[in-house]
Enzyme design. Structure first.
Site, PDB file in Angstrom:
ATOM      1  N   ARG A  81      31.701  44.172  54.187  1.00 60.51           N
ATOM      2  CA  ARG A  81      30.827  44.559  53.077  1.00 60.51           C
ATOM      3  C   ARG A  81      29.376  44.658  53.541  1.00 60.51           C
ATOM      4  NH1 ARG A  81      31.604  40.567  48.317  1.00 60.51           N
ATOM      5  NH2 ARG A  81      32.179  39.101  49.970  1.00 60.51           N
TER       6      ARG A  81
ATOM      7  N   CYS B 139      24.074  37.196  48.784  1.00 66.39           N
ATOM      8  CA  CYS B 139      25.516  37.432  48.933  1.00 66.39           C
ATOM      9  C   CYS B 139      25.906  38.495  47.924  1.00 66.39           C
ATOM     10  CB  CYS B 139      26.309  36.135  48.750  1.00 66.39           C
ATOM     11  SG  CYS B 139      26.053  35.299  47.172  1.00 66.39           S
TER      12      CYS B 139
END
Length: 281
Positions: free
Chosen positions: A175, A235
């Site tokens: 990601r 995050c």
């Protein structure tokens, strides 16, 4: 009380600390944290319901709670100001670290994580209680957020040019680089320009406990993070970034660390924010 306590320590001190279950599951997990708590929890524990401890007035997904929300939640759970609190969870994102950060944000001194979480407690055959907790409410305390501990999008954007703080992304490499889509938030992958990548699992052992301090330090160094300089963690939505904040606190680094609460769920969704793909530069 150390900030990271063992199952042995907790078993010996259950009557002297307040234990809170801070489990919060990802929607894709298909699990009910409250129901699981009722099925079995550490004796005397109370269910924090972290999934609802958010500032719903904020445009950020699952934003940090306000001081009033924090005070009212603890009061309802019968947690007196200044109590010694031990947090644990049973979730993949290690949500107790998020709860730890919230407590620290509001100046709570005596708060710790259970090393190895409920998984270790259960694996060791230690006792569990069933049913909902029925705490006796107390009067709400008064708390003030330490604004040095959190960053908003504007601050992170300004830091791209200023470079005063290192941004460390706790997501997996796929990601972060953009090789994989962020399916949790339904966004393309990528990262904040200039960010470093340290998958939060890199600071944990296979059994979910935290690595030794020298191993923690090596993990940050290997990711290109200078622990002598300020760090902002990010995050997907401010949960696993808290694991890195806790790991740094274990190394004595807390005063110059902060959380970007909006994280990729905010940054990645804004077409106006600059984004990078590929490995950290």
């Amino acid at each position: 009380m150390d900030m990271l306590v063992s199952t042995d320590w907790l078993a010996d001190n259950l009557g002297t600390v307040t234990v809170l279950d801070a489990t919060k599951h990802l929607p894709s997990a298909g699990r009910d944290a409250a129901a699981e708590f009722a099925e079995g929890h550490i004796p005397g524990a109370r269910f924090l319901d972290l999934a609802t401890l958010n500032d719903d007035a904020s445009p950020i997904v699952a934003a940090l709670p306000t001081a009033e929300q924090f005070a009212l939640r603890l009061a309802a759970l019968g947690v007196k100001p200044g109590s010694r609190v031990v947090l644990y969870d049973d979730s993949a994102p290690r949500t107790a670290a998020r709860a730890w950060f919230i407590f620290r944000l509001f100046g709570w001194e005596e708060v710790a994580l259970l090393d190895g979480r409920l998984e270790k407690w259960r694996a060791e055959g230690r006792p569990l209680e069933t049913g909902a907790s029925n705490p006796v409410p107390v009067a709400p305390g008064t708390y003030t957020a330490d604004l040095r501990r959190a960053r908003d999008k504007a601050a992170v954007l300004a830091n791209i040019d200023a470079g005063a703080e290192q941004v460390v992304d706790a997501r997996d490499a796929g990601r972060f680089t953009g090789a994989d889509k962020d399916t949790i938030h339904d966004l393309p992958g990528g990262h904040i320009p200039g960010a470093r990548n340290l998958d939060f699992r890199s600071v944990l052992n296979e059994d979910g406990s935290f690595r030794r301090e020298d191993d923690l330090r090596a993990a940050f160094t290997d990711a290109g993070v200078d622990l002598a300089r300020p760090v902002v963690t990010s995050c997907g939505s401010g949960v696993t970034a808290s694991v890195l904040l806790f790991a740094m606190a274990r190394l004595g680094k807390e005063e110059d660390t902060a959380l970007y609460d909006g994280s990729w769920s905010e940054w990645g969704a804004d077409p106006a924010t600059p984004k990078e793909t590929g490995p950290a530069r």
